[in-house]
Structure formats: C-alpha cells, structure tokens
Design a protein around this motif. Structure first.
Motif, mmCIF file in Angstrom:
data_model
loop_
_atom_site.group_PDB
_atom_site.id
_atom_site.type_symbol
_atom_site.label_atom_id
_atom_site.label_comp_id
_atom_site.label_asym_id
_atom_site.label_seq_id
_atom_site.Cartn_x
_atom_site.Cartn_y
_atom_site.Cartn_z
ATOM 1 N N GLY A 12 0.987 -1.383 -0.144
ATOM 2 C CA GLY A 12 0.140 0.040 0.010
ATOM 3 C C GLY A 12 0.776 1.257 -0.241
ATOM 4 N N HIS A 13 1.988 0.900 0.124
ATOM 5 C CA HIS A 13 2.939 2.252 0.284
ATOM 6 C C HIS A 13 4.413 2.114 -0.761
ATOM 7 C CE1 HIS A 13 0.319 2.769 3.468
ATOM 8 N NE2 HIS A 13 1.157 3.559 4.226
ATOM 9 N N ALA A 14 4.125 1.253 -1.926
ATOM 10 C CA ALA A 14 5.171 0.981 -2.730
ATOM 11 C C ALA A 14 6.134 2.124 -2.844
ATOM 12 C CB ALA A 14 4.623 0.292 -4.066
ATOM 13 N N GLY A 15 7.638 1.893 -2.964
ATOM 14 C CA GLY A 15 8.447 2.916 -3.063
ATOM 15 C C GLY A 15 9.054 3.568 -1.790
ATOM 16 N N LYS A 16 8.253 3.398 -0.769
ATOM 17 C CA LYS A 16 8.335 4.285 0.265
ATOM 18 C C LYS A 16 8.843 3.109 1.456
ATOM 19 C CE LYS A 16 5.424 7.722 -0.806
ATOM 20 N NZ LYS A 16 4.068 8.481 -0.260
ATOM 21 N N VAL A 17 8.929 1.839 1.163
ATOM 22 C CA VAL A 17 8.817 0.866 2.307
ATOM 23 C C VAL A 17 10.276 0.034 2.111
ATOM 24 C CG1 VAL A 17 7.748 -1.349 3.157
ATOM 25 C CG2 VAL A 17 6.506 0.711 2.370
ATOM 26 N N LEU A 18 10.826 -0.189 3.353
ATOM 27 C CA LEU A 18 11.933 -0.981 3.390
ATOM 28 C C LEU A 18 11.284 -1.998 4.351
ATOM 29 C CD1 LEU A 18 14.734 -1.883 2.923
ATOM 30 C CD2 LEU A 18 15.316 -0.489 4.794
ATOM 31 N N LEU A 19 11.119 -3.390 3.737
ATOM 32 C CA LEU A 19 10.731 -4.495 4.875
ATOM 33 C C LEU A 19 11.872 -5.251 5.125
ATOM 34 C CD1 LEU A 19 8.394 -6.245 5.564
ATOM 35 C CD2 LEU A 19 8.473 -7.695 3.427
ATOM 36 N N ILE A 20 11.940 -5.581 6.653
ATOM 37 C CA ILE A 20 12.924 -6.000 7.322
ATOM 38 C C ILE A 20 12.477 -7.385 7.712
ATOM 39 C CG2 ILE A 20 14.765 -6.043 9.001
ATOM 40 C CD1 ILE A 20 14.291 -2.940 9.195
ATOM 41 N N THR A 21 12.994 -8.410 6.935
ATOM 42 C CA THR A 21 12.313 -9.906 7.239
ATOM 43 C C THR A 21 13.621 -10.840 7.084
ATOM 44 O OG1 THR A 21 11.034 -11.417 7.250
ATOM 45 C CG2 THR A 21 11.433 -10.280 5.208
ATOM 46 N N ASP A 22 13.683 -11.825 7.894
ATOM 47 C CA ASP A 22 14.618 -12.938 7.444
ATOM 48 C C ASP A 22 14.072 -14.165 7.256
ATOM 49 O OD1 ASP A 22 17.219 -11.732 8.642
ATOM 50 O OD2 ASP A 22 15.892 -11.364 10.383
ATOM 51 N N GLU A 23 12.872 -14.120 7.077
ATOM 52 C CA GLU A 23 11.997 -15.426 6.719
ATOM 53 C C GLU A 23 12.126 -15.335 5.132
ATOM 54 O OE1 GLU A 23 8.879 -17.765 5.442
ATOM 55 O OE2 GLU A 23 8.594 -15.791 5.598
#
Length: 86
Positions: A12-23
């Motif tokens: 919903g906020h493409a381009g403004k998001v940095l997803l932090i995940t290790d899965e």
C-alpha cells in the motif's frame, strides 16, 4: 503482525517501504511483488557503516547466543563489507 500483513501493508506504500525480514519465503514473495527487502544481517552492517554500533561482530555474537540464526556465510559477507574480516 505476520509476514503476510507486513507485505500487504508495504504494498500500500510502494516505493516508500523497506521490509526487514529474515524469513526466506516472505522475502521471496515481497521481492516478487517489488518491495525493497533486507534482513537483520544487512541492518547490522548498515548500523556499523553509519557508526551507530562500534562492532558488527559483537551484534552477531549476541544474536548467536540467542535462538536467532543467521548463516555463517551471510555473517562473513557482512563482516568483510565492514572491514571486520574473519
């Protein structure tokens, strides 16, 4: 909030998001959907490079002492990138 919720929120906020995940599966889906994704190891490396932490190796040692696991290959890559060679 789970991986799916985070991915949907990010979409919903493409381009403004940095997803932090290790899965692994969540990372793959997020990348397929065009989200920027990094893991804990990358965050530790960035923190070291920006002077927010004195040693990346110490952060990895703390994580290793818990139940959190990052592959030794990834850790070594980060340590080399921040001049804390093995």
């Amino acid at each position: 909030m789970g991986e799916t919720d985070c991915i949907n929120l990010g979409l919903g906020h493409a381009g403004k998001v940095l997803l932090i995940t290790d899965e692994r599966a969540g990372r793959s889906v997020a990348k397929e959907k065009g989200l920027n994704v990094v893991g804990t190891a990358a965050i530790i490396g960035l923190a070291k490079k920006q002077g927010l932490i004195p040693y990346a190796r110490k952060a990895f040692e703390v994580l290793h002492a818990s139940d959190f696991r990052i592959s030794s290959t990834v850790i070594n890559q980060v340590l080399i990138s921040v001049n804390e060679q093995i």
